[in-house]
Design a protein around this motif. Structure first.
Motif, short mmCIF file in Angstrom:
data_model
loop_
_atom_site.label_atom_id
_atom_site.label_comp_id
_atom_site.label_asym_id
_atom_site.label_seq_id
_atom_site.Cartn_x
_atom_site.Cartn_y
_atom_site.Cartn_z
N GLY A 741 -40.85 -120.38 -23.27
CA GLY A 741 -39.42 -119.64 -22.94
C GLY A 741 -39.59 -118.47 -22.33
N GLY A 742 -40.67 -117.71 -22.09
CA GLY A 742 -41.00 -116.39 -21.62
C GLY A 742 -41.49 -116.59 -20.10
N ALA A 743 -41.06 -117.55 -19.35
CA ALA A 743 -41.81 -117.61 -17.96
C ALA A 743 -41.03 -116.43 -17.26
N ALA A 744 -39.96 -116.01 -17.33
CA ALA A 744 -39.28 -114.94 -16.60
C ALA A 744 -40.02 -113.68 -16.62
N GLU A 745 -40.46 -113.46 -17.82
CA GLU A 745 -41.12 -112.11 -18.32
C GLU A 745 -42.59 -111.99 -17.70
N VAL A 746 -43.07 -113.28 -17.53
CA VAL A 746 -44.68 -113.20 -17.23
C VAL A 746 -45.01 -113.43 -15.80
N ALA A 747 -44.21 -114.15 -15.04
CA ALA A 747 -44.39 -114.77 -13.79
C ALA A 747 -44.79 -113.74 -12.70
N ASP A 748 -44.37 -112.45 -12.57
CA ASP A 748 -44.75 -111.49 -12.22
C ASP A 748 -46.33 -111.45 -12.00
N ARG A 749 -46.65 -110.93 -13.42
CA ARG A 749 -47.84 -110.50 -13.76
C ARG A 749 -49.02 -111.85 -13.71
N LEU A 750 -48.69 -112.89 -13.85
CA LEU A 750 -49.24 -113.99 -13.51
C LEU A 750 -49.76 -114.09 -12.08
N GLY A 751 -48.47 -113.98 -11.14
CA GLY A 751 -48.89 -114.00 -9.67
C GLY A 751 -49.85 -113.03 -9.20
N GLY A 752 -49.71 -111.76 -9.84
CA GLY A 752 -50.85 -110.68 -9.45
C GLY A 752 -52.18 -111.04 -9.89
N LEU A 753 -52.38 -111.56 -11.10
CA LEU A 753 -53.74 -112.04 -11.56
C LEU A 753 -54.22 -113.24 -10.71
N SER A 754 -53.37 -113.96 -10.34
CA SER A 754 -53.87 -115.34 -9.60
C SER A 754 -54.38 -114.70 -8.30
N LEU A 755 -54.27 -113.62 -7.67
CA LEU A 755 -54.61 -113.10 -6.56
C LEU A 755 -56.11 -112.47 -6.89
N ARG A 756 -56.48 -111.91 -8.10
CA ARG A 756 -57.52 -111.41 -8.43
C ARG A 756 -58.45 -112.49 -9.24
N ALA A 773 -39.46 -120.30 -14.71
CA ALA A 773 -38.74 -119.02 -14.44
C ALA A 773 -37.57 -119.59 -13.61
N ASP A 774 -37.72 -119.99 -12.41
CA ASP A 774 -36.71 -120.68 -11.72
C ASP A 774 -36.00 -121.77 -11.89
N ASP A 775 -36.54 -122.42 -12.84
CA ASP A 775 -35.88 -124.09 -13.38
C ASP A 775 -35.67 -124.80 -12.16
N ASP A 776 -36.84 -124.91 -11.44
CA ASP A 776 -36.80 -125.67 -10.01
C ASP A 776 -37.40 -126.82 -10.20
N PRO A 777 -36.70 -127.84 -10.09
CA PRO A 777 -37.40 -129.14 -10.40
C PRO A 777 -38.31 -129.67 -9.28
N GLU A 778 -37.96 -129.38 -8.09
CA GLU A 778 -38.61 -129.42 -6.93
C GLU A 778 -40.03 -128.94 -7.00
N ARG A 779 -40.24 -127.73 -7.43
CA ARG A 779 -41.52 -127.08 -7.52
C ARG A 779 -42.01 -127.29 -8.63
N LEU A 780 -41.30 -127.86 -9.71
CA LEU A 780 -41.89 -128.05 -11.21
C LEU A 780 -42.73 -129.29 -11.10
N LEU A 781 -42.05 -130.45 -10.32
CA LEU A 781 -42.93 -131.74 -10.05
C LEU A 781 -44.17 -131.33 -8.83
N ALA A 782 -44.05 -130.42 -8.04
CA ALA A 782 -45.25 -130.27 -7.27
C ALA A 782 -46.38 -129.61 -8.14
N VAL A 783 -45.94 -128.55 -9.11
CA VAL A 783 -46.80 -128.04 -9.71
C VAL A 783 -47.43 -129.03 -10.79
N ALA A 784 -46.66 -129.76 -11.29
CA ALA A 784 -47.28 -130.89 -12.12
C ALA A 784 -48.50 -131.64 -11.54
N THR A 785 -48.31 -132.05 -10.25
CA THR A 785 -49.17 -132.74 -9.35
C THR A 785 -50.38 -132.00 -9.21
#
Length: 910
Positions: A741-756, A773-785
């Motif tokens: 439930g804390g996706a909004a709080e950590v999404a930016d940090r995870l994005g930065g770490l993914s570049l490193r 964080a965005d509760d986007d079903p399209e992207r959620l299904l894509a990331v599930a794959t």
């Protein structure tokens, strides 16, 4: 040094009930479960349905379960409308015609007139409803000819069908053979169980999994023979050497006990050997394997061939020569028990003479001669013993190393002997003795290089086995003060870098390891290079260079293999692969991680390299945890704990107990999670994988319904990981924050770490957090794959579940159904796992985030007042949230709510 963790594991009430159930299920005199014979049953059922079928013959060697299968087939025939009967043939009954089938013959029949007797028997059986007979004939090959003729008459008359067991290799009369040959007969060849079948059978019989090493030993000794396996297990249970450790069955080291029944079976087999063959079998019992030439010199080529035909010995190719050994270790034990001391000594000395006469040219001849000499007369030449010990060390047989070196008189023990002795003690987990022995080696050193070699082994003993990080660094610093050569100081600097890298300071350590030569052939110190190379693999993975770590680790393993006969330090070349398991996991190649782990465990199953084996089990568990197969992860963590405690390897136990706590919590086994977490805290912190030790605490909070508290634990742990440079661990922990439930709080940090961080896992984690964080079903299904492609099935199932919720909320029913189907497909790889995203996805899609959190706490049997305290709300607000949730979900009570969210297989609500 001692730790509370070395005390017996105190289990909780739920686990105590599980232990009692396991013990009640343990086989003693009751029949073992019938399993692993599905293909044979299918063959039988197809044959039995054929109108012309008269007999089914189950053929195989003694002990493979022919009689057990025959009983099962008879039961199926009886269930299909046949009357069942049994005929047991034996050597004794064969001497009296018709004695084996006397119970089938009508009373008063004329035994002098076989034709009339056969007809009377057929009429009597046919008159008994349901007029069809299925007769089991056990050991058909021992049946007398007259009984065989009667049975043939009954089958030809259509009165009976036979289910016969036949031991392969035995001889039988033509009339007996005729019963199971021809178009009307079906033959089922029954082989011993393979390894996987053996594991499934033992798990069914014992009610719980066995350790990898225990399974291997039971399979190797039994050869998959069902009778041998059952008797071995019974004997080990009775002797207490096969013990239940709360999570897993573990067999103590040492020889396997046997039952009187098994000993009788084995001695009966051995008794058939001729005197000349017996002499060869005795030689193999004390000296095996021996060359085919030596075996033929002891007996003859024909005798060797005959023994191989009867299954008592096997001949295999060992490089350029053929060698002979006993087919079963149990044969050797039985033969040795019957040997007198004088006879044993004579066999050993004769074999020494044979090998010495050839000049002892083969690489392992010195090891064999020294071992035989010690066994025969109790002493041997010190030079030969040192050479033999080095060979035993190369084979990673550390107990043998100690036996050989202990036989060297004290005045003859030089620096190299002391160093080898200390190394063996390190590998066996006896750190105090090892430190004393290595300190002696330092004092006995004649050169700076010798003294440094002993000091470095001391540091690794103190770090890896004694768990004394600062003491290890202190020994390294003290030696550096004594060293005068530049090369010596560089070697010790690399050693410091290796220690720092894996003790919680990877960036500092890797900076010192920049001086490490890229090729082992260029190394200033061979042992130092191997130790540093292993730490470099781990360090690269810790700081996010996982793909690079895999490449370096595989190259280091190849280098170690090439120089293994000249090294001390890392127990085995496979030790270079252990950090590769970790690196491949975080690189997002979970399949490679599992493959490498299984390769390490298979390589080490037969030797004394316990430390490497335990760490491989820990990282195998971690790979399964991140894949989402939490039950399998739990089994590997339990194995690491059992093996680590048995072999004095306390270093891995901090991680192993933490992993067990986390897996138990996700499986909602709160009692075990609490106990495991307490045990973890009794062990010293190693420093690497910083923050991951908090996973058990966090998921235990989740199991209790305290998601806010769980997120706090994980956030703090992630900060600690980031501060120490453990970027992959930070990403793992922040991903769990997002899942809770804390996706909004950590999404930016995870994005930065993914570049490193390199590899496929880092961007997938960042994409998951952003989509949540965005509760986007399209992207959620894509990331599930994306996650499923990596093999992270639990994360994929959660993402797809959340996508289904989003589509349903948007009124896109077809897309919601497709996403839910994908979620179920992914979740099938994660049996038993219960996480908030999975639990709440289908049932609570209509709830707000706050309502969902209140509901999950309520399901955990938390009172409204406690929920209010945990969430900093009033009790009235909590009750209002619950009432709105009840209305949306169509339930009226907390029990109904729990049943809705937990599902039908979760057990009663407490």
């Amino acid at each position: 040094m001692s730790f509370a963790g070395e005390m017996p594991f105190t289990i909780g009430p739920r686990e105590k009930r599980r232990e009692e159930q396991i013990i009640e299920m343990t086989p003693r005199e009751s029949p073992w479960p019938f399993t692993e014979r599905g293909s044979e049953i299918a063959i039988f059922e197809r044959a039995w349905r054929r109108r012309g079928c008269r007999s089914v013959a189950i053929c195989g060697p003694a002990g493979v379960g022919k009689s057990r299968l025959a009983d099962e087939l008879l039961a199926r025939a009886v269930a299909g409308g046949y009357t069942g009967a049994r005929v047991t043939a034996s050597a004794a009954s064969a001497a009296v015609p018709l004695s084996a089938v006397a119970h089938l013959v009508p009373v008063g029949s004329d035994l002098s007139d076989p034709v009339a007797l056969f007809a009377d028997t057929a009429r009597a059986l046919k008159s008994s409803p349901p007029h069809r007979w299925a007769i089991v004939v056990d050991d058909l090959h021992l049946l007398d000819a007259t009984s065989a003729a009667l049975l043939r008459y009954l089958t030809d008359a259509g009165v009976a069908r036979l289910i016969a067991t036949v031991r392969t290799g035995g001889s039988a009369a033509d009339s007996v053979e005729a019963l199971v040959h021809g178009d009307a007969a079906c033959r089922i060849d029954l082989a011993p169980f393979d390894r996987n079948e053996t594991e499934r059978l033992l798990r069914a019989a014992l009610g719980a999994p066995l350790s990898h090493r225990t399974l291997h030993r039971l399979f190797e000794v039994s050869g998959g023979n069902a009778l041998y396996l059952r008797e071995l297990v019974h004997a080990a249970l009775d002797a207490g050497s096969l013990a239940w450790h709360g999570e897993i069955w573990e067999l103590a080291d040492g020889s396997l006990p046997t039952t009187s029944r098994l000993s009788e079976v084995i001695r009966t087999r051995l008794a058939a050997a001729s005197p000349a063959a017996r002499r060869l079998l005795e030689l193999l019992a004390v000296c095996a394997p021996v060359s085919l030439a030596d075996a033929a010199a002891t007996a003859s080529t024909e005798i060797v061939a005959g023994l191989e035909d009867t299954g008592l010995v096997h001949v295999r190719q060992d490089r350029r020569r053929a060698v002979v050994a006993l087919s079963h270790p149990l044969y050797g034990e039985a033969l040795r028990e019957d040997l007198s001391v004088v006879r044993r000594r004579g066999l050993l000395l004769q074999q020494i003479e044979r090998v010495s006469a050839r000049g002892g040219r083969r690489r392992d001849d010195a090891l064999h001669i020294a071992s035989w000499q010690l066994a025969a007369v109790g002493n041997a030449d010190p030079v030969l013993l040192r050479r033999a010990a080095a060979l035993a060390r190369h084979a990673h047989d550390y107990e043998h190393v100690l036996a050989l070196l202990t036989a060297i008189p004290h005045p003859d023990r030089d620096h190299d002997s002391l160093l080898l002795h200390g190394d063996a003690l390190v590998q066996l987990g006896r750190w105090r003795e090892a430190d004393e022995m290595l300190a002696r080696a330092q004092r006995a050193a004649g050169t700076e290089q010798q003294r440094t070699a002993a000091a470095m082994l001391r540091t690794w003993n103190l770090f890896w086995v004694a768990a004394r990080t600062e003491d290890a660094l202190g020994v390294n610093d003290a030696e550096r003060q004594e060293v005068v050569s530049r090369a010596g100081r560089q070697v010790l600097t690399l050693n410091e870098g290796a220690l720092l890298t894996i003790s919680g300071r990877p960036e500092h350590g890797l900076a010192l390891l920049e001086e490490l030569e890229p090729e082992v052939d260029d190394a200033r110190d061979l042992n130092g290079w191997l130790l540093a190379a292993m730490s470099k693999t781990a360090g690269l993975a810790f700081v996010g260079r996982s793909t690079e770590a895999v490449e370096w680790g595989l190259a280091a393993h190849a280098a170690h293999v090439s120089v293994d006969d000249r090294t001390l330090g890392p127990a085995h070349p496979a030790s270079q692969l252990v950090p590769v398991i970790f690196a491949a996991t975080d690189a997002g190649d979970l399949a490679q991680a599992v493959t490498v782990a299984d390769r390490v465990l298979a390589t080490l199953v037969d030797n004394d390299a316990a430390q490497t084996r335990v760490w491989a089990a820990v990282y195998r568990g971690r790979a399964e945890w991140l894949a989402g197969d939490v039950r399998t992860a739990r089994r590997w963590y339990a194995e690491a704990i059992t093996q680590g405690r048995a072999h004095g390897q306390i270093r891995p136990l901090f991680q192993a107990w933490g992993g067990l706590a986390a897996t138990a919590a996700v499986l909602r086994d709160v009692d075990t999670a609490e106990s495991a977490l307490a045990r973890m805290r009794s062990y010293p912190v190693m420093g690497h994988q910083a923050g991951e030790e908090c996973l058990g605490e966090a998921w235990l909070e989740v199991a209790r319904g305290r998601l806010s508290r769980a997120r706090t634990v994980l956030t703090d742990a992630a900060a600690a990981a980031g501060e120490t440079g453990h970027l992959t661990s930070e990403m793992l922990l922040l991903t769990d924050v997002a899942r809770l439930g804390g996706a909004a709080e950590v999404a930016d940090r995870l994005g930065g770490l993914s570049l490193r961080c390199d590899g496929a896992f880092a961007p997938a984690r960042a994409h998951l957090a952003t989509a949540l964080a965005d509760d986007d079903p399209e992207r959620l299904l894509a990331v599930a794959t994306e996650l499923a492609t990596i093999g992270a099935h639990l994360l994929a199932a959660e993402a797809a579940t959340r996508a289904a919720t989003g589509w349903r909320r948007a009124g896109r029913a077809r897309r919601a159904t497709a996403a839910a189907h994908a979620a179920r497909t992914y979740a099938a790889h994660c049996p038993g796992a219960r996480t908030p995203l999975l639990a709440s996805g289908e049932a609570t899609y209509a709830l707000t985030a706050r309502e969902r959190e209140v509901v999950l706490l309520a399901v955990a049997a938390t009172r409204s007042k406690d929920i209010a305290d945990a969430l900093h709300l009033s009790v009235r607000t909590v009750d209002n949230h619950l009432q709105r949730a009840y209305a949306k979900l169509g339930v009226r009570t907390r029990r109904e709510l729990a049943e809705l969210l937990r599902g039908p297989d979760s057990g009663p609500v407490e």
